[in-house]
Scaffold this active site. Structure first.
Site, mmCIF file in Angstrom:
data_model
loop_
_atom_site.group_PDB
_atom_site.id
_atom_site.type_symbol
_atom_site.label_atom_id
_atom_site.label_comp_id
_atom_site.label_asym_id
_atom_site.label_seq_id
_atom_site.Cartn_x
_atom_site.Cartn_y
_atom_site.Cartn_z
ATOM 1 N N CYS A 67 7.769 -9.043 28.133
ATOM 2 C CA CYS A 67 7.020 -8.924 29.388
ATOM 3 C C CYS A 67 5.781 -8.053 29.191
ATOM 4 O O CYS A 67 5.563 -7.487 28.120
ATOM 5 C CB CYS A 67 7.916 -8.318 30.468
ATOM 6 S SG CYS A 67 8.380 -6.602 30.146
ATOM 7 N N ARG A 101 10.678 -0.094 17.466
ATOM 8 C CA ARG A 101 9.546 -0.714 16.768
ATOM 9 C C ARG A 101 9.247 -0.126 15.384
ATOM 10 O O ARG A 101 8.414 -0.627 14.663
ATOM 11 C CB ARG A 101 8.289 -0.603 17.635
ATOM 12 C CG ARG A 101 8.256 -1.523 18.810
ATOM 13 C CD ARG A 101 7.662 -2.864 18.456
ATOM 14 N NE ARG A 101 6.241 -2.763 18.123
ATOM 15 C CZ ARG A 101 5.531 -3.768 17.663
ATOM 16 N NH1 ARG A 101 6.083 -4.929 17.437
ATOM 17 N NH2 ARG A 101 4.238 -3.618 17.402
#
Length: 487
Positions: A67, A101
């Protein structure tokens, strides 16, 4: 082209067309018609890949997209190390994206660096009803007390913020004034905006423009400028990628004055408009801000690809072409230095990987940029696609893929599994959501978003690690015990 190769290429195109038709038969007619626009085969005489992109995913399918919040907080803003990034809303969004990440950085976590920490306003029902502006203000006050060495704060809006109409801009301005002009950036990246995380990148770029560049435009440079100052844009330092890239730029005589956002800082963001050249790695997530700097500050920009020695050499020469002979000679010196090492890596791994087929499905630039690295090892990419690519991404992809390559945009879980079953690659490179599905199918897999806890993959040093990891993935003894369905 020999007739044998031509026949093979035409056979592959026919197989891909049949395969796409077979996949679409499983869908309702209206749905199949829409999905057909996103699936195709690249034909070498065309200037584009022939698929539609950047269109809203169809409800009910297993899309792999993220998103707008993920694009802003998870990609652009999150790796900036000396800022505190608030996930403003319920706890879930920040928790799910916490430290996933692998954005490496230099600093002391919790003192002057905050990348791997999670800050949330932890919205409850009463905050939805009565608003969260006061809570946000209190949270910023607490951050200033508990983490006084932070250099700035970003407010990453989750879905409820946009729905209830909280005024995060007013809070940011008030608190910035209260704390002597501190950089406090409101980012309207509510997850419901746009069709994927791509809009989050754009929103985040605009926030840098409006709340960092515009605010610091009148400030004098904090350093003595040189003709060789460059900024690395769009490298998120996954597994140390930006570091292995920066080494090469500095060896050829350039000075990197900013690196963002991986291992980046507020000061580097502010310094970027003083660069002589912006060097852009991830085009998709950062082309907006580089175009802005070109228009407003007159800074040229160039894309580069540091995956595999062939692309590294051509990128170094392209970067050097924007400077004088000193830098051009430096580029050739760097290429000459590392060429024997790369030849040794290829000599070690190419015999074990030659002819292996790869299918990719990743975000950002990797569906095209890593192709050269595979080809340096004698491997062939037979299918590729983007999670959130735009038309210009697919146009750029035509410079990398071969005739008859299978192309799939925003591929569904069902489509990807069927494609892999029929094409029968030796390796799949995709994300964490796909990893265990294909490994359980008996298909070797590498996680190409964050390198499966390995890396770096950028630069000459990174290519040696890349080659080793592909060899480990494909030639691991475990595949003798767990066969693919077609074996």
């Amino acid at each position: 082209m020999s007739s044998a190769i031509a026949a093979t290429t035409e056979d592959t195109k026919a197989r891909n067309k049949e395969l796409i038709g077979e996949v679409l038969k499983a869908y309702p007619e209206k749905f199949a018609k829409r999905r057909a626009k996103h699936l195709g085969t690249y034909e070498s005489e065309k200037s584009e890949c022939g698929v539609k992109s950047n269109i809203k995913s169809i409800p009910g399918v297993m899309t792999i997209r993220g998103c707008a919040y993920a694009g802003s907080k998870g990609v652009v803003w999150g790796p900036i190390k000396d800022m505190v990034h608030i996930s403003h809303g319920p706890v879930g969004c920040g928790q799910y994206s916490w430290g996933s990440r692998r954005n490496y950085y230099v600093g002391t976590t919790g003192v002057d660096s905050f990348v791997t920490m999670q800050f949330t306003s932890d919205f409850q029902e009463k905050d939805i009803v009565f608003g969260g502006d006061k809570k946000l203000g209190k949270l910023i006050d607490e951050i200033e007390v508990l983490f006084p060495l932070n250099k700035g704060i970003s407010i990453q809006s989750e879905c409820p913020i946009g729905l209830i109409g909280d005024d995060i801009e007013a809070v940011s301005k008030a608190k910035s004034k209260q704390y002597d002009g501190k950089t406090i950036v409101p980012v309207r990246c509510e997850g419901f905006r746009g069709v994927s995380q791509s809009l989050g990148h754009h929103i985040a770029n605009d926030a840098v423009r409006d709340w960092v560049f515009d605010k610091s435009a009148d400030k004098p440079a904090r350093f003595e400028q040189t003709p060789y100052d460059v900024a690395i844009i769009g490298d998120y330092n996954i597994g140390g990628d930006a570091w292995s890239s920066r080494i090469l730029l500095e060896e050829m005589g350039l000075r990197v004055i900013a690196q963002w956002s991986g291992d980046g800082s507020v000061a580097e963001l502010e310094a970027t408009p003083k660069a002589k050249l912006n060097i852009l790695h991830c085009y998709r997530s950062m082309n907006y801000i580089t175009r802005h700097m070109e228009e407003k500050f007159g800074i040229p920009w160039v894309e580069y690809n540091f995956f595999g020695p062939s692309k590294i050499s051509s990128s170094l020469r392209e970067i050097a072409s924007h400077f004088d002979d000193k830098i051009k000679e430096g580029a050739e010196r760097v290429i000459a230095k590392y060429t024997p090492r790369m030849e040794a890596v290829i000599a070690q791994y190419k015999p074990r990987l030659q002819g292996k087929k790869v299918m990719l499905y990743v975000g950002g630039l990797r569906p095209r940029h890593v192709i050269g690295a595979y080809e340096d090892l004698g491997m062939e990419v037979v299918g590729t696609g983007y999670e959130f690519g735009h038309n210009d991404d697919y146009q750029r992809t035509t410079h990398y893929v071969k005739d008859s390559t299978l192309i799939y945009d925003d591929v569904t879980g069902y489509e990807f599994e069927k494609f892999v079953e029929k094409v029968q690659p030796d390796l799949v490179g995709s994300g964490i959501k796909e990893k265990y599905i294909f490994q359980k199918m008996g298909v070797p897999f590498r996680q190409m978003h964050s390198w499966d806890y390995s890396g770096p993959y950028h630069g000459y040093d990174g290519f040696a690690i890349f080659a080793r990891d592909m060899d480990i993935a494909i030639n691991a003894p475990v595949w003798k015990l767990n066969k693919a369905p077609w074996s």
